[in-house]
Design a protein around this motif. Sequence first.
Motif, short mmCIF file in Angstrom:
data_model
loop_
_atom_site.label_atom_id
_atom_site.label_comp_id
_atom_site.label_asym_id
_atom_site.label_seq_id
_atom_site.Cartn_x
_atom_site.Cartn_y
_atom_site.Cartn_z
N GLN A 32 23.95 18.98 85.43
CA GLN A 32 25.34 19.21 85.05
C GLN A 32 25.50 20.60 84.45
O GLN A 32 26.59 21.19 84.50
CB GLN A 32 25.79 18.18 84.02
N ASN A 53 26.28 23.82 95.12
CA ASN A 53 26.69 22.42 94.96
C ASN A 53 25.88 21.60 95.96
O ASN A 53 26.16 21.61 97.15
CB ASN A 53 28.19 22.28 95.23
N THR A 55 25.71 18.48 96.39
CA THR A 55 26.25 17.14 96.62
C THR A 55 27.33 17.15 97.70
O THR A 55 27.80 18.20 98.13
CB THR A 55 26.85 16.57 95.32
N LYS A 59 33.44 19.93 93.49
CA LYS A 59 33.10 20.18 92.10
C LYS A 59 33.94 21.31 91.51
O LYS A 59 34.15 22.35 92.15
CB LYS A 59 31.63 20.57 91.98
N VAL A 61 33.59 23.91 88.45
CA VAL A 61 32.45 24.43 87.69
C VAL A 61 32.91 25.64 86.88
O VAL A 61 33.59 26.53 87.40
CB VAL A 61 31.30 24.83 88.63
N TYR A 80 35.64 26.34 92.38
CA TYR A 80 36.02 25.07 92.99
C TYR A 80 35.24 24.95 94.30
O TYR A 80 35.60 25.55 95.31
CB TYR A 80 37.54 25.03 93.21
N GLU A 144 29.30 22.09 84.77
CA GLU A 144 30.16 21.30 85.64
C GLU A 144 31.32 20.72 84.84
O GLU A 144 31.11 20.06 83.83
CB GLU A 144 29.34 20.17 86.27
N VAL A 147 34.58 16.32 88.85
CA VAL A 147 34.64 16.11 90.29
C VAL A 147 36.10 15.90 90.68
O VAL A 147 36.82 15.12 90.04
CB VAL A 147 33.80 14.89 90.69
N TYR A 247 34.88 11.42 86.89
CA TYR A 247 33.51 11.73 86.48
C TYR A 247 32.74 10.44 86.24
O TYR A 247 32.70 9.93 85.12
CB TYR A 247 33.55 12.58 85.22
N ASP A 251 28.63 10.61 90.21
CA ASP A 251 29.23 11.89 90.55
C ASP A 251 28.59 13.07 89.83
O ASP A 251 28.68 14.21 90.29
CB ASP A 251 30.72 11.90 90.19
N ARG A 252 27.99 12.81 88.69
CA ARG A 252 27.63 13.90 87.78
C ARG A 252 26.36 14.63 88.21
O ARG A 252 25.40 14.04 88.68
CB ARG A 252 27.46 13.37 86.36
N ILE A 255 24.15 20.45 90.43
CA ILE A 255 24.40 21.89 90.50
C ILE A 255 23.07 22.62 90.35
O ILE A 255 22.29 22.36 89.42
CB ILE A 255 25.37 22.34 89.40
#
Length: 591
Positions: A32, A53, A55, A59, A61, A80, A144, A147, A247, A251-252, A255
Amino acid sequence: MIRKSRIIATLLVASIATPGGAAYINQDGIGQVALLPYYGVNNNNITNINIFNTTNLFKAVKLRFRESRISADVFNLNLYLSPYDVWNGTIRLNPATGVPNLITEDESCTLPSSSQLQAGIDFSNSYDATSNDDLSEGYIEIIEMGVIADGPGETNAYDGDKYAEIDKSGIADGVISEGDRSITAGLIHGEDGIPLDCTVIEDAWSAGSVGANINGFESGSLSVDGMATSGSSHDPYDSSLNAGLVYDEQDRGGINAYAILVNIASGAAFVESATHIDGYSTLPQHYHINDSTSSQLPSLASGNITQAYMIDEHGGIKNSGTLSLTEWDTGALSDNQPNPSTPKGSNPFPIAVVLSADSVGVPFFTEAGLNGSTEIVATFPMRHHGIYNGSIASNQVDQTIAKCDGEFNDGIDDGASVAIPNLDVTAYDYPSIDGVYCDNAGFIDSVPDVEVALAYNDYESQSGALINPNDYLIVNPILIDPLNRSVNVIKIQSTGNGSASVLGTPVDNAFNWQLDAGFKAGWARILFNGYHYNIDPRIAQLTEINGGVSDDLVGLWTGVPVIGFTVMTADVGASQSGEAVDLIRFTNRRQ
């Protein structure tokens, strides 16, 4: 090593006893939070930053640059990132202004806009206590913020199948109807590699600020205790806080960040790894860059998880217990003129203890015949939250006027909800006199927080004359008072070697470490007679509870929060070769 770190990370998640979990350094290189210990623009150096990112989520950030003296924020922006998106930018010296300048060719959506960043933006030297030399080096925080809700889908954000949207009606319902705009749809990169519609970001902030109707993006807020707060973390429009973001545990994080320092004259390059932290927050923390009341948020002290984990020498978990908040928001104690007292959060200790080490080790190489040079970067990222900053908290900085309400170390929360004059805003967990903001709290000069000593050996185990690392608390140590900056550059110099500086740190900001004759290569250690977090008086002075960071501490937490690396260069034929090596951390894992 990778396999073991993944097992540890799995154990950490599986063994969490509370919904919030606990902070820990993620050795897999994702998190995170990502901390890069150095950027620099001296000596023909540029710094290239890469943020990934990893994932399949959208995100938000925060990317924040802090200068080398007092950790003052000299520039920050919002990223973003679409799924699997990478953002990169370069910090260079602007010779016309004498300060670093950030420029990028990246097209990912940002605040300020990508077009502004592509033109280049100078860092801001607006503080009374900093010079352009201080800005020429610094470190980087990547946090972060949350989301972005992306609607229906089995592998998407945990958002109740609702979209983050700008609703034509002015009241978002999470469903895309005719005339509505999906925020995440604008972030998706087209076949040309360019996001479809980055204007959705500013428009989302504008829609959210129109009035009480929840729509687009709306800013987060700190709780009365000085931590992140929100409503349900699964519904992007359940309250007016962090609207559009969700969040959940799934999701967390995810990064990754690294940087590359490149000397554009010699060609030497140094890859700098970030320190990645998970278990920082369970709630989103989303703020507009132009919101002066929250310009320092999110921070390393604003997450809402109050526990931390340490891994013992066998890979097992040691739970620290619940760590204390600070007596007041750490922003209340800061004096970063001309904009003091900006909220920074009251929860710095989980991050501080997981970053703490009793000593750090690095290799060095100073062979004169090869023009060998070595410099150590030691960064203390919690100094601006009062941890290892050479001062002690006080509620009466000026003895000639009344002190702020309350007493330290009494176990009572002395924070109040008060109006901060310079920000024209009401903030929580701040010092007061009868409910009115009190500006007589802050840090006063003290003896150094910790004693710092230096020790070194060559490759054949021969010790230098400064100090024996095994007895450094018994013999007379070499105290290094110049390690009083947020970013410290130590130049290791051997007898007869007049090698040039690698990072080009301004002379007044660097510390020269002269080795004994005959020492040209080996291992060096920086040793801290550091905090025992549960009994140290300077830590106790910061804490809300009586006497230390925890009432139910398990294990012994010692050291100081430090990150960094060493850079080494040598001539190879007609060119110069460079290498960066992360700090080797010596952490108390047995008690």
